[in-house]
Design a protein around this motif. Structure first.
Motif, PDB file in Angstrom:
ATOM      1  N   HIS A 151      -7.706   6.732  -2.039  1.00 50.85           N
ATOM      2  CA  HIS A 151      -8.702   5.649  -1.484  1.00 50.85           C
ATOM      3  C   HIS A 151      -6.849   5.058  -1.040  1.00 50.85           C
ATOM      4  CE1 HIS A 151     -11.804   2.794  -1.595  1.00 50.85           C
ATOM      5  NE2 HIS A 151     -10.940   1.966  -2.414  1.00 50.85           N
ATOM      6  N   PHE A 182      -6.918   2.728   2.620  1.00 48.89           N
ATOM      7  CA  PHE A 182      -6.651   1.504   2.892  1.00 48.89           C
ATOM      8  C   PHE A 182      -5.265   1.403   4.268  1.00 48.89           C
ATOM      9  CE2 PHE A 182     -10.214   0.289   0.460  1.00 48.89           C
ATOM     10  CZ  PHE A 182     -10.156  -1.057   0.622  1.00 48.89           C
ATOM     11  N   LEU A 231     -10.275  -8.083   4.872  1.00 55.04           N
ATOM     12  CA  LEU A 231      -8.984  -7.084   4.113  1.00 55.04           C
ATOM     13  C   LEU A 231      -8.157  -7.291   2.995  1.00 55.04           C
ATOM     14  CD1 LEU A 231      -9.017  -3.783   5.006  1.00 55.04           C
ATOM     15  CD2 LEU A 231      -7.446  -4.692   6.589  1.00 55.04           C
ATOM     16  N   LEU A 243      -7.278  -3.731  -4.681  1.00 52.96           N
ATOM     17  CA  LEU A 243      -7.290  -2.145  -4.836  1.00 52.96           C
ATOM     18  C   LEU A 243      -6.041  -2.263  -5.903  1.00 52.96           C
ATOM     19  CD1 LEU A 243      -7.357   0.109  -4.136  1.00 52.96           C
ATOM     20  CD2 LEU A 243      -6.156   0.402  -2.143  1.00 52.96           C
ATOM     21  N   LEU A 290       0.467  -1.051  -0.324  1.00 55.47           N
ATOM     22  CA  LEU A 290       0.297  -0.228  -0.349  1.00 55.47           C
ATOM     23  C   LEU A 290       0.952   1.458  -0.428  1.00 55.47           C
ATOM     24  CD1 LEU A 290      -2.900  -1.146   2.500  1.00 55.47           C
ATOM     25  CD2 LEU A 290      -3.253  -0.890   0.121  1.00 55.47           C
ATOM     26  N   SER A 329      -6.439   1.794   7.597  1.00 63.34           N
ATOM     27  CA  SER A 329      -6.949   0.682   7.967  1.00 63.34           C
ATOM     28  C   SER A 329      -6.067  -0.834   8.390  1.00 63.34           C
ATOM     29  CB  SER A 329      -7.902   0.441   6.724  1.00 63.34           C
ATOM     30  OG  SER A 329      -9.455   0.898   6.628  1.00 63.34           O
ATOM     31  N   GLN A 368      -9.288  -7.300  -0.124  1.00 65.22           N
ATOM     32  CA  GLN A 368      -9.554  -6.158  -0.954  1.00 65.22           C
ATOM     33  C   GLN A 368      -8.735  -4.795  -1.040  1.00 65.22           C
ATOM     34  OE1 GLN A 368     -11.294  -4.233   2.904  1.00 65.22           O
ATOM     35  NE2 GLN A 368     -13.963  -4.953   1.554  1.00 65.22           N
ATOM     36  N   VAL A 369      -7.155  -5.210   0.027  1.00 63.41           N
ATOM     37  CA  VAL A 369      -6.075  -4.708  -0.475  1.00 63.41           C
ATOM     38  C   VAL A 369      -5.638  -5.475  -1.956  1.00 63.41           C
ATOM     39  CG1 VAL A 369      -3.505  -4.683  -0.445  1.00 63.41           C
ATOM     40  CG2 VAL A 369      -5.081  -4.303   2.047  1.00 63.41           C
TER      41      VAL A 369
END
Length: 142
Positions: free
Chosen positions: A59, A63, A78, A85, A14, A66, A81-82
């Motif tokens: 966005h 994350f 999660l 993304l 991320l 989070s 979702q990462v």
């Protein structure tokens, strides 16, 4: 990017994604300011790209927060979702590269500006570097 981060890998990927989305957004400004006589259709498109890339950057930042708040206990949801993304970000970068190539090949303002061509090639190379990182992460997770 180094791949020895272990359980911190979601945060590391991320971080990379956040950095490169910010870079790509800034690159739209560089292109607009470097080519002062750039055609309006490309200026307008670069402004839209800046908005989209900045939205992606924001966005990703959410994350990051989070993952930090999870204290690195990443749920499968999660984590997925990462990965989603990162996949979206990769596809966005591919589309941005395609757009940059179009500007380089189709803009008469760029065709006569050697410096602009070199800078656009550098911008493309940087986005391709991010794509390489993202692909490695995604393929490692499959």
């Amino acid at each position: 990017m180094q791949f020895y981060y272990g359980s911190q890998m979601p945060l590391r990927v991320l971080d990379e994604t956040e950095f490169w989305k910010q870079q790509e957004a800034e690159h739209t400004v560089v292109m607009r300011e470097l080519v002062t006589n750039l055609e309006d259709k490309y200026v307008d498109a670069l402004k839209r790209w800046e908005e989209e890339l900045d939205a992606s950057h924001q966005h990703v930042k959410r994350f990051v927060e989070s993952v930090i708040r999870s204290h690195h206990h990443i749920s499968p949801t999660l984590n997925q979702q990462v990965l989603d993304l990162v996949s979206f970000s990769l596809q966005e970068s591919e589309a941005f590269i395609q757009f940059c190539r179009q500007v380089k090949s189709d803009s008469s303002a760029v065709s006569g500006n050697h410096t602009a061509k070199v800078v656009i090639d550098h911008i493309i190379d940087e986005s391709e570097y991010f794509i390489g990182i993202a692909q490695t992460i995604l393929y490692d997770q499959q």
